[in-house]
Design a protein around this motif. Structure first.
Motif, mmCIF file in Angstrom:
data_model
loop_
_atom_site.group_PDB
_atom_site.id
_atom_site.type_symbol
_atom_site.label_atom_id
_atom_site.label_comp_id
_atom_site.label_asym_id
_atom_site.label_seq_id
_atom_site.Cartn_x
_atom_site.Cartn_y
_atom_site.Cartn_z
ATOM 1 N N THR A 119 0.684 -1.333 0.033
ATOM 2 C CA THR A 119 0.000 0.110 -0.028
ATOM 3 C C THR A 119 0.887 1.181 0.021
ATOM 4 O O THR A 119 2.301 1.075 -0.310
ATOM 5 C CB THR A 119 -0.703 0.050 1.320
ATOM 6 O OG1 THR A 119 -0.130 -0.533 2.311
ATOM 7 C CG2 THR A 119 -2.227 -1.148 1.014
ATOM 8 N N GLY A 120 0.444 2.358 0.330
ATOM 9 C CA GLY A 120 1.431 3.406 0.586
ATOM 10 C C GLY A 120 1.023 4.241 -1.088
ATOM 11 O O GLY A 120 0.469 3.617 -2.052
ATOM 12 N N SER A 121 1.893 5.073 -1.417
ATOM 13 C CA SER A 121 1.834 5.907 -2.609
ATOM 14 C C SER A 121 2.299 5.296 -3.594
ATOM 15 O O SER A 121 2.021 5.412 -4.912
ATOM 16 C CB SER A 121 1.905 7.234 -2.543
ATOM 17 O OG SER A 121 3.215 7.430 -1.783
ATOM 18 N N SER A 122 3.658 4.490 -3.309
ATOM 19 C CA SER A 122 4.487 4.007 -4.420
ATOM 20 C C SER A 122 3.765 3.198 -5.615
ATOM 21 O O SER A 122 3.878 2.989 -6.724
ATOM 22 C CB SER A 122 5.742 3.470 -3.975
ATOM 23 O OG SER A 122 6.293 4.372 -3.314
ATOM 24 N N PRO A 123 2.949 2.107 -5.223
ATOM 25 C CA PRO A 123 2.385 1.219 -6.206
ATOM 26 C C PRO A 123 1.077 1.923 -6.750
ATOM 27 O O PRO A 123 0.385 1.101 -7.647
ATOM 28 C CB PRO A 123 2.020 -0.037 -5.254
ATOM 29 C CG PRO A 123 1.941 0.434 -3.914
ATOM 30 C CD PRO A 123 2.523 1.917 -3.763
ATOM 31 N N LEU B 244 1.049 -6.707 2.480
ATOM 32 C CA LEU B 244 2.175 -6.576 3.247
ATOM 33 C C LEU B 244 2.075 -6.351 5.061
ATOM 34 O O LEU B 244 2.503 -6.881 5.593
ATOM 35 C CB LEU B 244 3.024 -5.479 2.721
ATOM 36 C CG LEU B 244 4.217 -5.761 1.555
ATOM 37 C CD1 LEU B 244 4.840 -4.565 1.333
ATOM 38 C CD2 LEU B 244 5.165 -6.810 2.092
ATOM 39 N N ASP B 245 1.025 -5.510 4.947
ATOM 40 C CA ASP B 245 0.881 -5.151 6.504
ATOM 41 C C ASP B 245 -0.376 -4.433 6.772
ATOM 42 O O ASP B 245 -1.335 -4.266 5.847
ATOM 43 C CB ASP B 245 2.050 -3.929 6.884
ATOM 44 C CG ASP B 245 2.326 -3.288 5.459
ATOM 45 O OD1 ASP B 245 1.506 -3.028 4.772
ATOM 46 O OD2 ASP B 245 3.573 -2.910 5.238
ATOM 47 N N GLY C 6 7.278 -1.118 -1.637
ATOM 48 C CA GLY C 6 7.680 0.209 -1.693
ATOM 49 C C GLY C 6 8.772 0.212 -0.831
ATOM 50 O O GLY C 6 9.296 -0.771 -0.110
ATOM 51 N N ILE C 7 9.441 1.520 -0.648
ATOM 52 C CA ILE C 7 10.613 1.402 0.232
ATOM 53 C C ILE C 7 10.365 2.683 1.159
ATOM 54 O O ILE C 7 9.867 3.892 0.566
ATOM 55 C CB ILE C 7 11.796 1.453 -0.452
ATOM 56 C CG1 ILE C 7 13.104 1.461 0.539
ATOM 57 C CG2 ILE C 7 12.091 2.663 -1.325
ATOM 58 C CD1 ILE C 7 14.400 1.110 0.004
ATOM 59 N N GLY C 8 10.618 2.647 2.462
ATOM 60 C CA GLY C 8 10.460 3.642 3.414
ATOM 61 C C GLY C 8 11.799 4.559 3.057
ATOM 62 O O GLY C 8 12.933 3.927 2.935
ATOM 63 N N HIS D 1 12.718 0.690 5.256
ATOM 64 C CA HIS D 1 11.837 -0.344 5.741
ATOM 65 C C HIS D 1 11.442 -0.945 4.373
ATOM 66 O O HIS D 1 10.902 -0.228 3.456
ATOM 67 C CB HIS D 1 10.982 -0.040 6.691
ATOM 68 C CG HIS D 1 9.937 1.137 6.229
ATOM 69 N ND1 HIS D 1 9.363 2.018 7.059
ATOM 70 C CD2 HIS D 1 9.029 1.028 5.101
ATOM 71 C CE1 HIS D 1 8.283 2.439 6.411
ATOM 72 N NE2 HIS D 1 8.305 2.112 5.247
ATOM 73 N N ILE D 2 11.166 -2.180 4.486
ATOM 74 C CA ILE D 2 10.078 -2.826 3.567
ATOM 75 C C ILE D 2 9.092 -3.548 4.295
ATOM 76 O O ILE D 2 9.213 -3.999 5.529
ATOM 77 C CB ILE D 2 10.784 -3.766 2.547
ATOM 78 C CG1 ILE D 2 11.822 -4.699 3.303
ATOM 79 C CG2 ILE D 2 11.962 -3.107 1.526
ATOM 80 C CD1 ILE D 2 12.494 -5.726 2.492
ATOM 81 N N GLY D 3 7.840 -3.578 3.806
ATOM 82 C CA GLY D 3 6.734 -3.751 4.522
ATOM 83 C C GLY D 3 6.845 -2.717 5.899
ATOM 84 O O GLY D 3 7.219 -1.512 5.596
ATOM 85 N N PHE D 4 6.638 -3.211 7.008
ATOM 86 C CA PHE D 4 7.045 -2.133 8.089
ATOM 87 C C PHE D 4 8.045 -2.760 9.028
ATOM 88 O O PHE D 4 8.075 -2.899 10.078
ATOM 89 C CB PHE D 4 5.408 -1.715 9.142
ATOM 90 C CG PHE D 4 4.925 -0.854 8.284
ATOM 91 C CD1 PHE D 4 5.321 0.444 7.690
ATOM 92 C CD2 PHE D 4 3.419 -1.025 8.098
ATOM 93 C CE1 PHE D 4 4.772 1.519 7.114
ATOM 94 C CE2 PHE D 4 2.886 0.211 7.527
ATOM 95 C CZ PHE D 4 3.410 1.236 7.055
HETATM 96 C C1 F6R Z 1 3.083 -0.352 2.436
HETATM 97 C C2 F6R Z 1 4.543 -0.790 3.134
HETATM 98 C C3 F6R Z 1 5.532 0.408 3.152
HETATM 99 C C4 F6R Z 1 5.641 1.401 2.109
HETATM 100 C C5 F6R Z 1 6.735 2.413 2.212
HETATM 101 C C6 F6R Z 1 6.672 3.432 1.227
HETATM 102 O O1 F6R Z 1 2.229 -1.224 2.602
HETATM 103 O O2 F6R Z 1 4.728 -1.833 3.472
HETATM 104 O O3 F6R Z 1 6.758 -0.277 3.488
HETATM 105 O O4 F6R Z 1 5.541 0.795 0.702
HETATM 106 O O5 F6R Z 1 6.450 3.020 3.536
HETATM 107 O O6 F6R Z 1 5.566 4.378 1.088
HETATM 108 P P1 F6R Z 1 5.112 5.115 0.070
HETATM 109 O O7 F6R Z 1 4.972 4.461 -0.925
HETATM 110 O O8 F6R Z 1 3.689 5.822 0.577
HETATM 111 O O9 F6R Z 1 6.394 6.309 -0.177
#
Ligand code: F6R
Length: 252
Positions: A45-49, A71-72, A137-139, A143-146
């Motif tokens: 989830t989040g904005s990347s996908p 993922l989470d 996505g990547i934090g 992080h991947i997932g959380f």
């Molecule tokens: C979301 C997730 C996170 C996001 C990451 C990037 O399910 O597991 O790892 O992929 O925080 O978030 P965005 O894409 O919003 O920059």
């Protein structure tokens, strides 16, 4: 125009902008689903996908036999909260792509016995035959997932605290920082690593350092995304800004 980058640790596809990353990533998934209409996809989830999900919805392909595993999921949000990942997956993925809701799973954040529910989530992934393509996505902290920095590479699905930086990064989805949960259930790094293909997506200059460290930094638990360097099948889809700090720029 899209290009690719020769890299020792991944196949890297570069689009001009986020929209093009969506189309490039969608092609990777469409190839898989064309070969196996009942493929198992790991859903970020989040904005990347989001551009990827839009491109998949626009493709008109039949996803009705595809299974999805998120993922989470946040802990502590009431059921049906619009920012719960169950809701985000329903509105951004299941409905627009026409997935069968019975085949789409998110970690269950309700109740008390989180360890048993987390183990059941891993068991459900295994029972589905494992994940064919895990979207990631990547934090900004790697992080991947959380799985925040320090997460064990062999970790399984479990409850974890969210790093303060992640809460700040995700406050944009909520009314205020105070509303961002401080815990979540996430697939572990070990769980993610078992997927047969990792598809990592990033766009924007603010991701360029994280992308560089994931692909070219030291492999270690302090930067969880660096684990992708050990995975045999990784595709990374970036826009120009997110790719800007990668060392090897010789295009194919
Ligand atoms: C979301 C997730 C996170 C996001 C990451 C990037 O399910 O597991 O790892 O992929 O925080 O978030 P965005 O894409 O919003 O920059």
């Amino acid at each position: 125009m899209a290009s690719s980058l020769k890299h020792p640790n991944a196949r890297i596809l570069i689009g001009e902008d986020a929209e093009e990353t969506g189309r490039l990533a969608a092609q990777v998934l469409l190839d898989v689903v064309t070969t196996d209409p009942a493929a198992v996809i790991g859903l970020a989830t989040g904005s990347s996908p989001l551009p990827l999900y839009s491109a998949l919805a626009a493709s008109g392909a039949d996803f009705s036999a595809v299974s999805g595993f998120a993922l989470d999921e946040y802990l502590g949000l009431p059921e049906g909260h619009p920012q719960s990942y169950a809701e985000v997956v329903r509105t951004e993925v299941t409905e627009p792509l026409g997935l069968d809701p019975a085949l789409v799973h998110t970690p269950d954040p309700q109740g008390e016995d989180h360890a048993a529910r987390a183990a059941a989530y891993d068991a459900a992934i295994a029972a589905a035959g494992g994940i064919d393509v895990q979207i990631l996505g990547i934090g900004s902290n790697g992080h991947i997932g959380f799985n925040e920095p320090g997460s064990a590479f062999d970790s399984r699905t479990r409850v974890v605290p969210l790093a303060e930086r992640t809460r700040q990064d995700n406050a944009r989805f909520f009314g205020s920082l105070a509303e961002v949960p401080d815990q979540c259930v996430t697939q572990g790094i070990g769980t993610i690593f078992e997927a047969r293909h990792l598809l990592l997506i990033a766009h924007g200059a603010h991701k360029a350092d994280a992308v560089r460290l994931a692909l070219e930094g030291p492999v270690g638990e302090q930067f969880p995304a660096s684990v992708i360097q050990r995975h045999p099948q990784v595709t990374v889809v970036l826009d120009r800004e997110a790719a800007a700090r990668l060392g090897q720029r010789a295009s194919d």
